[in-house]
Design a protein around this motif. Structure first.
Motif, short mmCIF file in Angstrom:
data_model
loop_
_atom_site.label_atom_id
_atom_site.label_comp_id
_atom_site.label_asym_id
_atom_site.label_seq_id
_atom_site.Cartn_x
_atom_site.Cartn_y
_atom_site.Cartn_z
N VAL A 20 60.56 -49.54 -4.81
CA VAL A 20 60.05 -48.09 -4.17
C VAL A 20 59.24 -48.69 -2.49
N LYS A 21 59.15 -50.16 -2.47
CA LYS A 21 57.95 -50.65 -1.12
C LYS A 21 59.47 -50.33 0.02
N LYS A 22 60.42 -51.26 -0.40
CA LYS A 22 61.32 -51.75 0.52
C LYS A 22 63.03 -51.78 0.47
N THR A 65 58.43 -49.49 2.80
CA THR A 65 57.93 -47.54 3.11
C THR A 65 57.10 -47.45 4.11
N GLU A 66 56.23 -48.22 3.98
CA GLU A 66 55.15 -48.19 4.76
C GLU A 66 55.38 -48.05 6.30
N GLN A 67 55.95 -48.61 6.21
CA GLN A 67 56.50 -48.87 7.58
C GLN A 67 57.11 -47.44 8.20
N LEU A 68 57.81 -46.42 7.47
CA LEU A 68 58.36 -45.88 7.35
C LEU A 68 57.56 -44.71 7.33
N MET A 69 56.01 -44.55 6.59
CA MET A 69 55.27 -43.68 6.40
C MET A 69 54.72 -43.49 7.72
N GLU A 70 54.74 -44.57 8.40
CA GLU A 70 52.95 -44.57 9.08
C GLU A 70 53.83 -44.32 10.39
N ALA A 71 54.85 -44.25 11.11
CA ALA A 71 55.33 -44.29 12.19
C ALA A 71 56.22 -43.19 12.35
N ILE A 72 56.86 -42.46 11.24
CA ILE A 72 58.09 -41.58 11.20
C ILE A 72 57.35 -40.32 10.45
N VAL A 73 57.10 -40.46 9.22
CA VAL A 73 56.96 -39.18 8.29
C VAL A 73 55.55 -38.48 8.10
N LYS A 74 54.60 -39.18 8.65
CA LYS A 74 53.08 -38.91 8.62
C LYS A 74 53.10 -38.64 10.37
N SER A 111 57.59 -32.00 -1.05
CA SER A 111 57.81 -33.70 -0.74
C SER A 111 56.99 -34.74 -1.08
N CYS A 112 56.12 -34.69 -0.62
CA CYS A 112 54.98 -36.11 -0.38
C CYS A 112 54.08 -36.19 -1.67
N LYS A 113 53.47 -34.11 -1.73
CA LYS A 113 52.92 -34.92 -3.22
C LYS A 113 53.61 -35.17 -4.55
N ALA A 114 55.19 -34.74 -4.05
CA ALA A 114 55.77 -34.90 -5.57
C ALA A 114 55.90 -36.32 -6.34
N CYS A 115 56.62 -37.13 -4.46
CA CYS A 115 56.73 -38.23 -4.31
C CYS A 115 55.45 -39.33 -4.95
N HIS A 116 54.41 -39.07 -3.83
CA HIS A 116 53.65 -40.11 -4.73
C HIS A 116 52.77 -40.26 -5.83
N THR A 117 52.34 -38.56 -5.95
CA THR A 117 51.66 -38.83 -7.04
C THR A 117 52.41 -39.65 -8.35
N HIS A 128 54.62 -42.73 -6.85
CA HIS A 128 55.03 -44.17 -6.26
C HIS A 128 54.05 -44.20 -5.74
N LYS A 129 53.41 -43.75 -5.10
CA LYS A 129 52.63 -44.22 -4.04
C LYS A 129 51.24 -44.56 -5.45
N GLU A 130 51.13 -45.86 -4.73
CA GLU A 130 49.41 -46.69 -5.71
C GLU A 130 48.05 -45.98 -5.36
C1 HEC Z 1 60.43 -40.23 -2.19
C2 HEC Z 1 58.86 -40.62 -2.13
C3 HEC Z 1 58.56 -40.38 -0.83
C4 HEC Z 1 58.36 -38.83 -0.27
C5 HEC Z 1 58.99 -38.06 -0.21
C6 HEC Z 1 56.77 -39.22 0.34
N1 HEC Z 1 55.70 -40.18 0.88
FE1 HEC Z 1 54.74 -41.51 1.78
N2 HEC Z 1 54.83 -42.51 0.65
C7 HEC Z 1 56.19 -43.30 -0.27
C8 HEC Z 1 55.68 -44.14 -0.78
C9 HEC Z 1 56.77 -45.03 -2.12
C10 HEC Z 1 54.13 -44.73 -0.23
C11 HEC Z 1 53.38 -46.36 -0.31
C12 HEC Z 1 54.01 -47.62 0.22
C13 HEC Z 1 53.50 -48.19 -0.22
O1 HEC Z 1 52.12 -48.40 -0.32
O2 HEC Z 1 53.93 -49.66 0.20
C14 HEC Z 1 53.76 -43.75 0.77
C15 HEC Z 1 52.60 -44.17 1.80
C16 HEC Z 1 53.00 -43.23 2.12
C17 HEC Z 1 51.49 -43.85 3.58
C18 HEC Z 1 50.28 -44.07 2.98
C19 HEC Z 1 50.94 -45.08 4.60
C20 HEC Z 1 50.49 -46.30 4.72
O3 HEC Z 1 49.61 -46.82 5.72
O4 HEC Z 1 49.69 -47.26 3.57
C21 HEC Z 1 51.12 -41.67 3.87
C22 HEC Z 1 50.41 -41.95 5.06
C23 HEC Z 1 52.96 -41.11 3.66
N3 HEC Z 1 52.85 -41.81 2.45
C24 HEC Z 1 52.74 -40.14 4.56
C25 HEC Z 1 53.80 -39.27 3.80
C26 HEC Z 1 53.74 -37.90 4.11
C27 HEC Z 1 52.84 -36.98 5.01
C28 HEC Z 1 54.93 -37.56 2.64
C29 HEC Z 1 55.32 -36.20 3.20
C30 HEC Z 1 56.11 -35.38 5.13
C31 HEC Z 1 54.99 -38.50 2.01
N4 HEC Z 1 55.08 -39.25 2.41
C32 HEC Z 1 56.47 -37.99 1.71
C33 HEC Z 1 56.91 -42.74 -1.28
C34 HEC Z 1 57.07 -41.03 -0.13
#
Ligand code: HEC
Length: 142
Positions: free
Chosen positions: A27-29, A37-46, A132-138, A140-142
């Motif tokens: 989940v985390k890498k 995953t945190e880097q991907l979220m911080e740099a691209i997804v968010k 997708s954000c909510k579906a996965c975070h509910t 898999h995100k602590e």
């Molecule tokens: C398939 C799973 C998945 C999807 C889809 C996903 N996330 Fe995440 N996201 C995660 C996980 C797992 C973490 C926690 C990572 C960790 O703490 O190591 C996370 C963490 C984050 C964080 C916190 C990062 C940090 O700096 O700690 C943000 C912001 C975030 N996601 C935004 C989003 C947004 C916006 C979307 C939708 C567009 C999204 N994510 C979709 C799995 C997902």
């Protein structure tokens, strides 16, 4: 008999602990690549999700540049759905559905709409990918 059931209990515990550690790792890498995953979220997804909201909801795209930036953001979100399914990252069906059915399909819909400069259709795609954000975070995100 007692000794044996104790050691099988111990074996089950060791197995479960290993399974939990393995799941967290996925989940985390990914298994081999350094990106977390945190880097991907911080740099691209968010940032690109924020850019889509700002560019389609808070304001409407007007210039060629506005549309170009929307196309960039939606393509990177689409790409991130592939990254999140690779390198042994995917732990379960919840993750897979969020990545493929919501993030990937929604961003592909939005990308098509943005190419045609159709704001309403782009918003529908963004709504789908945003689920997708909510579906996965509910799960898999602590
Ligand atoms: C398939 C799973 C998945 C999807 C889809 C996903 N996330 Fe995440 N996201 C995660 C996980 C797992 C973490 C926690 C990572 C960790 O703490 O190591 C996370 C963490 C984050 C964080 C916190 C990062 C940090 O700096 O700690 C943000 C912001 C975030 N996601 C935004 C989003 C947004 C916006 C979307 C939708 C567009 C999204 N994510 C979709 C799995 C997902």
């Amino acid at each position: 008999m007692k000794k044996r059931s104790f050691s099988s209990l111990l074996a089950v515990l060791v197995f479960l602990t290993a399974a939990v550690v393995a799941t967290n790792g996925q989940v985390k890498k990914g298994k081999t690549r350094p990106l977390t995953t945190e880097q991907l979220m911080e740099a691209i997804v968010k940032p690109h999700m924020t850019a889509l909201k700002k560019g389609l909801i808070d304001a409407k795209p007007a210039s060629d540049d506005d549309w170009k930036h929307l196309a960039l953001s939606v393509s990177l979100l689409n790409e991130s759905s592939f990254i999140m399914m690779e390198d042994g990252r995917c732990p379960d069906q919840v993750w897979a559905d969020a990545c493929v059915k919501d993030l990937r399909e929604g961003s592909a819909m939005a990308a098509e709409a943005i190419a045609k400069r159709d704001v309403e259709a782009a918003l529908a795609g963004v709504k789908k990918l945003g689920a997708s954000c909510k579906a996965c975070h509910t799960k898999h995100k602590e």
